[in-house]
Write a protein that holds these residues in place. Structure first.
Motif, mmCIF file in Angstrom:
data_model
loop_
_atom_site.group_PDB
_atom_site.id
_atom_site.type_symbol
_atom_site.label_atom_id
_atom_site.label_comp_id
_atom_site.label_asym_id
_atom_site.label_seq_id
_atom_site.Cartn_x
_atom_site.Cartn_y
_atom_site.Cartn_z
ATOM 1 N N ARG A 10 -96.015 -99.474 27.471
ATOM 2 C CA ARG A 10 -95.819 -100.126 26.171
ATOM 3 C C ARG A 10 -95.588 -101.633 26.322
ATOM 4 N N ASP A 11 -94.692 -102.018 27.248
ATOM 5 C CA ASP A 11 -94.249 -103.415 27.302
ATOM 6 C C ASP A 11 -94.641 -104.151 28.574
ATOM 7 N N GLY A 12 -95.246 -103.453 29.531
ATOM 8 C CA GLY A 12 -95.690 -104.136 30.746
ATOM 9 C C GLY A 12 -96.980 -104.898 30.483
ATOM 10 N N ILE A 13 -97.176 -105.966 31.228
ATOM 11 C CA ILE A 13 -98.399 -106.759 31.094
ATOM 12 C C ILE A 13 -99.092 -106.781 32.442
ATOM 13 N N ILE A 14 -100.331 -106.286 32.457
ATOM 14 C CA ILE A 14 -101.097 -106.217 33.703
ATOM 15 C C ILE A 14 -101.888 -107.502 33.866
ATOM 16 N N LYS A 15 -101.741 -108.134 35.014
ATOM 17 C CA LYS A 15 -102.459 -109.386 35.259
ATOM 18 C C LYS A 15 -103.351 -109.241 36.491
ATOM 19 N N ASP A 16 -104.252 -110.177 36.623
ATOM 20 C CA ASP A 16 -105.139 -110.166 37.790
ATOM 21 C C ASP A 16 -104.327 -110.260 39.080
ATOM 22 N N GLY A 17 -104.903 -109.758 40.154
ATOM 23 C CA GLY A 17 -104.270 -109.876 41.462
ATOM 24 C C GLY A 17 -103.166 -108.863 41.694
ATOM 25 N N GLY A 18 -103.202 -107.764 40.931
ATOM 26 C CA GLY A 18 -102.200 -106.718 41.146
ATOM 27 C C GLY A 18 -100.815 -107.072 40.641
ATOM 28 N N VAL A 19 -100.745 -107.983 39.664
ATOM 29 C CA VAL A 19 -99.449 -108.404 39.118
ATOM 30 C C VAL A 19 -99.119 -107.577 37.876
ATOM 31 N N LEU A 20 -97.916 -107.036 37.871
ATOM 32 C CA LEU A 20 -97.429 -106.283 36.713
ATOM 33 C C LEU A 20 -96.173 -106.991 36.199
ATOM 34 N N LYS A 21 -96.279 -107.562 34.989
ATOM 35 C CA LYS A 21 -95.118 -108.270 34.418
ATOM 36 C C LYS A 21 -94.294 -107.309 33.573
ATOM 37 N N VAL A 22 -93.032 -107.174 33.919
ATOM 38 C CA VAL A 22 -92.145 -106.295 33.154
ATOM 39 C C VAL A 22 -90.882 -107.069 32.760
ATOM 40 N N ASP A 23 -91.101 -108.362 32.462
ATOM 41 C CA ASP A 23 -89.941 -109.209 32.170
ATOM 42 C C ASP A 23 -89.337 -108.928 30.789
ATOM 43 N N ALA A 24 -90.001 -108.111 29.982
ATOM 44 C CA ALA A 24 -89.439 -107.788 28.664
ATOM 45 C C ALA A 24 -88.297 -106.787 28.737
ATOM 46 N N ARG A 172 -85.817 -92.274 53.100
ATOM 47 C CA ARG A 172 -86.048 -91.583 51.843
ATOM 48 C C ARG A 172 -86.161 -92.627 50.738
ATOM 49 N N VAL A 173 -87.329 -92.732 50.132
ATOM 50 C CA VAL A 173 -87.578 -93.716 49.077
ATOM 51 C C VAL A 173 -87.806 -92.976 47.771
ATOM 52 N N GLU A 174 -86.955 -93.214 46.791
ATOM 53 C CA GLU A 174 -87.102 -92.588 45.480
ATOM 54 C C GLU A 174 -87.486 -93.655 44.464
ATOM 55 N N SER A 175 -88.766 -93.669 44.113
ATOM 56 C CA SER A 175 -89.258 -94.615 43.119
ATOM 57 C C SER A 175 -89.381 -93.900 41.782
ATOM 58 N N LEU A 176 -88.919 -94.550 40.722
ATOM 59 C CA LEU A 176 -88.895 -93.884 39.421
ATOM 60 C C LEU A 176 -90.247 -93.955 38.715
ATOM 61 N N ALA A 177 -91.052 -94.949 39.080
ATOM 62 C CA ALA A 177 -92.437 -95.019 38.599
ATOM 63 C C ALA A 177 -93.287 -95.515 39.749
ATOM 64 N N ARG A 178 -94.380 -94.803 40.035
ATOM 65 C CA ARG A 178 -95.266 -95.194 41.143
ATOM 66 C C ARG A 178 -96.638 -95.518 40.582
ATOM 67 N N VAL A 179 -97.001 -96.778 40.653
ATOM 68 C CA VAL A 179 -98.282 -97.217 40.119
ATOM 69 C C VAL A 179 -99.362 -96.961 41.167
ATOM 70 N N GLY A 180 -100.351 -96.125 40.783
ATOM 71 C CA GLY A 180 -101.451 -95.839 41.703
ATOM 72 C C GLY A 180 -102.549 -96.868 41.605
ATOM 73 N N SER A 181 -102.822 -97.307 40.383
ATOM 74 C CA SER A 181 -103.848 -98.336 40.182
ATOM 75 C C SER A 181 -103.630 -99.008 38.833
ATOM 76 N N MET A 182 -104.127 -100.231 38.747
ATOM 77 C CA MET A 182 -104.047 -100.987 37.501
ATOM 78 C C MET A 182 -105.379 -101.705 37.312
ATOM 79 N N ASP A 183 -105.736 -101.964 36.065
ATOM 80 C CA ASP A 183 -106.955 -102.710 35.770
ATOM 81 C C ASP A 183 -106.619 -103.759 34.714
ATOM 82 N N ALA A 184 -106.579 -105.012 35.150
ATOM 83 C CA ALA A 184 -106.176 -106.087 34.228
ATOM 84 C C ALA A 184 -107.184 -106.232 33.086
ATOM 85 N N GLY A 185 -108.477 -106.104 33.414
ATOM 86 C CA GLY A 185 -109.504 -106.270 32.386
ATOM 87 C C GLY A 185 -109.399 -105.216 31.298
ATOM 88 N N ALA A 186 -109.309 -103.952 31.715
ATOM 89 C CA ALA A 186 -109.235 -102.854 30.751
ATOM 90 C C ALA A 186 -107.817 -102.640 30.219
#
Lengths: 194, 194
Positions: A10-24, A172-186
């Protein structure tokens, strides 16, 4: 953690270069109710694991760790500090961490009074990408003789491989959300089971 | 706030030059139970004051603000970021703050999306000495058109005058411990009514 994945969509912003902005909601503006739910989730996943200290790194990890600590019996939170320079006065554990975002190494310190061989540490942070920051925190725990009981991450960018490298080392690494792939264009994002 | 004063007497370290080190519980290792009690105290002091956002500045303010937010109905916490440089891309409010500790100005930014004319802001921070950091945060609120409802401080070094200057400008400043004087040689510290 469904709630976090939905919030990223809902509030994340996907940018080029594998950047995910979640500053909101995660690392500039902080949704403390979400932080509390994340803390409860980590506490459930690490149930039965002895933790007497939470270690994180400034700045974005601090709020998450301090809110989450309530779910671990209000254990102290220590945050590693980014220093201008390493002052080897013998009072601090020090290492340096390479930042891909800033394209340079920066020194990181933890006061020796705040970490030692009696500590059972849970490391918490907002992001895990290539894993450089976590490797620095693990090195500081090693210098201190502290035992790392686990690593809790809000968002793992799994496609960058840092999480799997840490798991391969036995952590032991427990990640609450694991991003497999992102597409900035789409504007699409796919999550892996977490 | 007696609990905080006692903690400062017990674990604070007084150094020459008006320096008070409280890194054992406030700004390196964090006592989250104390932070929670501080949040409850501010909530009581600011009872009836409309607050829909808490503003602080990285790094030490973040943990305090995120834990305290629970006592203000879980309002969002925004932390101003210390930037390498001011990038005037129009998306950020920016100012610069002079640090006596580091003896230089550093730029501070807040994303425009996270502060605006509808915001009733409580500013929280760990220390108030000469007041430069707070003046920067106030300037950012002014740029955003946000209304500052009050300022909550953990430790005010009253002998440095920043708090009184802000009060003289009409701001309500609630400091939980107000240091009137300190003596590094004798190891003594005197508190003013707070």
């Amino acid at each position: 953690m469904k709630e976090l994945e939905e919030r990223i969509r809902r509030d994340g912003i996907i940018k080029d270069g594998g950047v995910l902005k979640v500053d909101a909601f995660l690392n500039h503006q902080c949704d403390v109710e979400l932080f509390d739910a994340m803390g409860a989730e980590w506490a459930q996943r690490f149930k039965g694991v002895p933790v007497n200290k939470i270690l994180t790194i400034e700045a974005s990890g601090i709020g998450i760790a301090c809110v989450a600590a309530r779910h671990f019996g209000n254990v102290p939170v220590v945050f590693a500090k980014k220093a201008q320079s390493i002052n080897l006065d013998g009072e601090q554990y020090a290492t340096s961490i390479y930042s891909f975002t800033k394209q340079r190494e920066f020194p990181v310190i933890v006061g020796k009074r705040f970490l030692g061989p009696n500590d059972h540490v849970l490391i918490l942070d907002d992001f895990l990408a290539n894993g450089k920051a976590l490797e620095g925190l693990l090195e500081i725990c090693e210098l201190a003789g502290a035992q790392v009981q686990g690593i809790g991450i809000a968002i793992e960018k799994a496609f960058q491989g840092g999480g799997d490298r840490l798991r391969a080392r036995g952590y032991r690494v427990e990640s609450l959300a694991r991003v497999g792939s992102m597409d900035a264009g789409a504007g699409t994002i796919e999550f892996l089971p977490a």
